[in-house]
Design an enzyme around this catalytic site. Sequence first.
Site, PDB file in Angstrom:
ATOM      1  CD  GLU A 437       0.961   3.904  -6.282  1.00 42.31           C
ATOM      2  OE1 GLU A 437       0.514   4.640  -7.393  1.00 42.31           O
ATOM      3  OE2 GLU A 437      -0.593   3.071  -5.991  1.00 42.31           O
ATOM      4  N   GLY A 438       6.113   3.060  -4.089  1.00 41.68           N
ATOM      5  CA  GLY A 438       7.303   4.085  -3.942  1.00 41.68           C
ATOM      6  C   GLY A 438       7.769   5.055  -3.306  1.00 41.68           C
TER       7      GLY A 438
END
Length: 656
Positions: A437-438
Amino acid sequence: MSAPPLKKPTVTEREARQVAEAAREQDWRKPSFGKELFLGRFRLDLIHPHPLPTDEAVRRGEQFLTKLRDFCETKIDAALIEREARIPDEVINGLKELGALGMKIDPKYGGLGLTQVYYNKALALVGSASPAVGVLLSAHQSIGAPQPLKLFGTPEQKQRFLPRCARTDISAFLLTEPDVGSDPARLATSAVPDDGGPSGSSDFESGGDYVLDGVKLWTTNGVVADLLVVMARVPKSEGHKGGITAFVVEADSPGITVENRNAFMGLRGIENGVTRFHQVRVPAANRIGPEGVGLKIALTTLNTGRLSLPASCVAAGKWSLKIAREWSAAREQWGRPIAHHEAVGAKISFIAATTFALEAVLDLSSQMADEDRNDIRIEGALAKLIASELGWRMADELVQIRGGRGFETAASLAARGERAVPAEQVLRDLRINRIFEGSTEIMHLLIAREAVDAHLTVAGDLIDPDKSLQDKAKAGANAGVFYAKWLPKLVAGPGQLPASYAEFKQGVDLSAHLRYVERHSRKLARSTFYAMSRWQGRMETKQAFLGRIVDIGAELFAMSAACVRAELLRSRGENGRQAYQLADAFCRQSRIRVDELFTRLWSNSDDVDRKVVKGVMAGTYEWLEQGIVDPSGEGPWIADTTPGPSERENVHRPIR
């Protein structure tokens, strides 16, 4: 009339940045502690007194946690999941019966309606029993169908899909492609409108379909999912705005093939795969939001969705502390328990203080999300960033404390008669959080963009090469007014007054740490301004500098949260003295890291590093690679994703 199929997009760096910029939330309609912190304004009033859940939220949350704990203790066999690399169907079905799929879904759709605070407590509890089960629930609710439908779905879509998500259907989120990660401008999966009638958006909306073609990679839950949230590019055509668009897709639709179940160094039980779409028809009624806003939907979903990762890190920290305490009391070296040797004791102190601080960051950010009074896009990102980095370090320190036993598997320990402590597994499982997620590097850039938003708003046209002289002159005038008011406020503040934040002096003095945060918030803002003045348009290329700026902000945020949490616990008579000690220890450790980061803003090896990288990529140092054997297999670096029918067996596994 159908639009022509899309060719794989080729974009310049500038075009890619423009796509990302268009997708981010442009306005700040609510106050933000994180935004103010980067601007040199320490708004303690935004987080203190610590916000609290309602009595009803606590009652419902604690009631569910009691049931969930019993389930985790009696139904989840973590060793079995690790050994067989899959979550048994009966475990997943048990979670469905418990209502765990619908923790965040409104009761009117069959969910439990838990707050973000209790949702994260539940994820931490499940994740401590089995990280793979925690990821299954998190991917389903944090980024899968429930969250984007809650935020952007129509009433009809919510009524159709949310009851299924709450009780029976597992969802997955499909954005990444084999050649597309955090650069969505190059997204290749297409969704071509097939109007099924005369051209025109009205006819299309009532009866048209989109036809999906493409390949998605790392589809967490994708192997077992019933519903997919898919990001695809709609070509611009008559009646269609086009752009990256979000869809809810039935996982058993004709033309969908799960071509591979991926295997990883950790989280061996997760159902993560490669999914191919070939001429998959999706009704227009399944589109989430208008065409072209899919990336904005994804980014908005992640604002709170990212908080699930700190929950797993907090759980790992709590477990690491428990194991470190018990092991360090039992293991003796040179006549005394190893905990009493300073080299080991420092590691235990780090684990304890960091666990306290990360839980403070998680609970504060989650409660702020629940109250919806503040914009938490920066706080959520900072929580994910610092928790994933420090969580991994805590697990690494536990392995070191355990020594050779930390490197040995739990199964091997048990086979020779010792307690089966999976320290090496936790280290493997946590490693992905720095990428999920990043990645840390992407989070640095994302947060840095938000941190300098005020500067770009007033002075962005000054450094934009495409702006006219007239635009630059106007921007210069606006910037002059802004900085004339802002810069003088960075000179002095409450952090220089010994009596400031006196309520945080209760035996242990936390007020000194808050004064440090206030002073260094202003120093951070001055450093950012100086860098923008120095590099102007080249600022976006100074990624190492921006990363340090963001890391400083993350540490200051964590220090603030730790102090506020300690005072909350003291005021409620809940281990207040001990909480103050832990907050003090964390702040002292954090201040050392912050001081080093400030030094490295201007004294670093960035220039020589860039030269070395150029040499490496030019082959200048290939001689350094001699004397080894490369064990890598054959094959392309990136798999072929040419659209077309699948030639592989479908490994989609419905839960029975």
